[in-house]
Design an enzyme around this catalytic site. Structure first.
Site, mmCIF file in Angstrom:
data_model
loop_
_atom_site.group_PDB
_atom_site.id
_atom_site.type_symbol
_atom_site.label_atom_id
_atom_site.label_comp_id
_atom_site.label_asym_id
_atom_site.label_seq_id
_atom_site.Cartn_x
_atom_site.Cartn_y
_atom_site.Cartn_z
ATOM 1 N N THR A 72 0.834 -1.227 0.000
ATOM 2 C CA THR A 72 0.000 0.000 0.000
ATOM 3 C C THR A 72 0.859 1.264 0.000
ATOM 4 O O THR A 72 0.479 2.279 -0.560
ATOM 5 C CB THR A 72 -0.944 0.044 1.217
ATOM 6 O OG1 THR A 72 -0.168 -0.033 2.413
ATOM 7 C CG2 THR A 72 -1.941 -1.105 1.198
ATOM 8 N N ILE B 2 -2.484 6.216 1.058
ATOM 9 C CA ILE B 2 -3.903 6.055 1.418
ATOM 10 C C ILE B 2 -4.162 4.553 1.470
ATOM 11 O O ILE B 2 -4.885 3.983 0.645
ATOM 12 C CB ILE B 2 -4.811 6.813 0.411
ATOM 13 C CG1 ILE B 2 -4.284 8.233 0.170
ATOM 14 C CG2 ILE B 2 -6.237 6.876 0.926
ATOM 15 C CD1 ILE B 2 -5.136 9.104 -0.738
ATOM 16 N N HIS B 3 -3.543 3.920 2.478
ATOM 17 C CA HIS B 3 -3.453 2.454 2.558
ATOM 18 C C HIS B 3 -4.778 1.747 2.279
ATOM 19 O O HIS B 3 -4.842 0.792 1.501
ATOM 20 C CB HIS B 3 -2.950 2.035 3.943
ATOM 21 C CG HIS B 3 -1.669 2.690 4.321
ATOM 22 N ND1 HIS B 3 -0.458 2.290 3.818
ATOM 23 C CD2 HIS B 3 -1.399 3.733 5.139
ATOM 24 C CE1 HIS B 3 0.501 3.040 4.312
ATOM 25 N NE2 HIS B 3 -0.038 3.931 5.124
ATOM 26 N N ASP B 4 -5.825 2.170 2.977
ATOM 27 C CA ASP B 4 -7.085 1.413 2.907
ATOM 28 C C ASP B 4 -7.736 1.500 1.527
ATOM 29 O O ASP B 4 -8.405 0.557 1.093
ATOM 30 C CB ASP B 4 -8.062 1.916 3.986
ATOM 31 C CG ASP B 4 -7.539 1.625 5.378
ATOM 32 O OD1 ASP B 4 -6.716 0.698 5.524
ATOM 33 O OD2 ASP B 4 -7.948 2.324 6.322
ATOM 34 N N ALA C 148 -6.035 -1.145 -0.485
ATOM 35 C CA ALA C 148 -6.526 -2.489 -0.143
ATOM 36 C C ALA C 148 -7.892 -2.735 -0.783
ATOM 37 O O ALA C 148 -8.157 -3.817 -1.301
ATOM 38 C CB ALA C 148 -6.601 -2.639 1.374
#
Ligand code: BDR
Ligand code: CA
Length: 308
Positions: free
Chosen positions: A192, A238-240, A243
């Site tokens: 991410t 913006i990791h999520d 994912a």
């Protein structure tokens, strides 16, 4: 047919971006958004889920699950990144939410009602899913796939030297989920964080006249400030949202099967994800791990999702 998912999250600015993508996406049917303690304490996580939904005003309203505190004595929030309220200190006013069911109950109910049809996208600590596994003996056979943002394949953490935040918040639950006999896909930090967004992302957001555009313009600037002040970075991760892309545009990722586990004891390694990397071992693989992401395409895909 749209893929039916539960979004389990701890908003959180990057969680909110993922919610902004998911709630309007035609390939997804978000049946519930369940709050989990993580970026912010339990009560605030529940309130933030409510706030995000109110601000976005999506065409279909998902059920909302309430977070409860986790049992980890080492838990700490991530307000230093997301702001004291978890949503960039934008000053949203949200009506007091009524009595809500707890997240793990909503997860169990939805999965039981549609065996094999519901996937769970976990964007926070794995507390709720671990509790669902414990609560319902048929959960593991009834749930579809579990997609998780968390852990780190290369062993470099973001909340400690070795642990990624989501896993660190509740390592025991993460371990239970890793061990559960269900299909699991992990999108770790080292994937991410390859997708970086520069300041010009603010110009590429949907127009101010849209609910998504209005909302994100109030929360995302804080992330640039905290990344700059706390991490010395000019671009944000913006990791999520990345994912979630694994569900919407899986061709952007290369997955590999691995045997993964979670360290729950070490003084320096509690919450670390550990993978069997030795050669010629007979350990059976228990999860798929994203190992490669087409970073520039992923960045564009996020913007495309937000602008649909
Ligand atoms: C994860 O930690 C949280 O701060 C983010 O929302 C994301 O889910 C990244 O390590
Ligand atoms: Ca999160």
């Amino acid at each position: 047919m749209a893929r039916r998912i539960i979004l389990d999250c701890d908003p959180g600015i990057d969680d909110s971006v993922a919610l902004s993508m998911a709630l309007f996406h035609r390939s997804l049917d978000v049946v519930a958004i369940t709050a989990v303690e993580g970026n912010v304490p339990a009560e605030m996580a529940t309130k933030n889920v409510q706030t995000v939904i109110e601000q976005l005003d999506p065409p279909r309203l998902p059920r909302i699950g309430a977070a409860t505190p986790n049992d980890n004595p080492d838990y700490r929030d991530a307000c230093f990144i997301h702001g004291r309220d978890g949503l960039g200190e934008a000053g949203f006013v949200t009506a007091d939410h009524h009595q809500r069911h707890f997240s793990e109950k909503i997860i169990c109910d939805e999965v039981r009602a549609a065996p094999g049809e519901i996937d769970i996208v976990c964007l926070g600590p794995l507390t709720n899913v671990a509790r669902a596994i414990q609560r319902d003996p048929h959960f593991v056979e009834n749930v579809g796939e579990i997609i998780m943002m968390g852990g780190s394949f290369n062993g470099i953490g973001n909340i400690t030297q070795t642990a990624e935040f989501n896993i660190y918040c509740d390592p025991e639950s993460a371990r239970d989920v890793f061990h559960a006999p269900v299909k699991k896909t992990l999108i770790p930090l080292d994937i991410t964080s390859q997708v970086q967004f520069a300041m010009n992302v603010l110009d590429l957001l949907p127009k101010q006249s849209t609910s998504v555009g209005r909302f994100l313009r109030r929360v995302i600037p804080y992330l640039f400030r905290s990344y700059h002040e706390q991490l010395g970075l000019e671009a944000v991760q913006i990791h999520d949202a990345i994912a979630l892309l694994q569900v919407i545009e899986p061709q952007l990722f290369e997955l590999e099967a691995w045997a993964g586990d979670v360290e729950v004891k070490g003084e320096l390694t509690r919450g670390m994800t550990v993978f069997e990397k030795r050669r010629a071992r007979n350990t059976s693989h228990n999860l798929e791990v994203a190992r490669v992401v087409a970073a520039s395409d992923a960045r564009q895909a996020v913007m495309r999702c937000l602008n649909t």
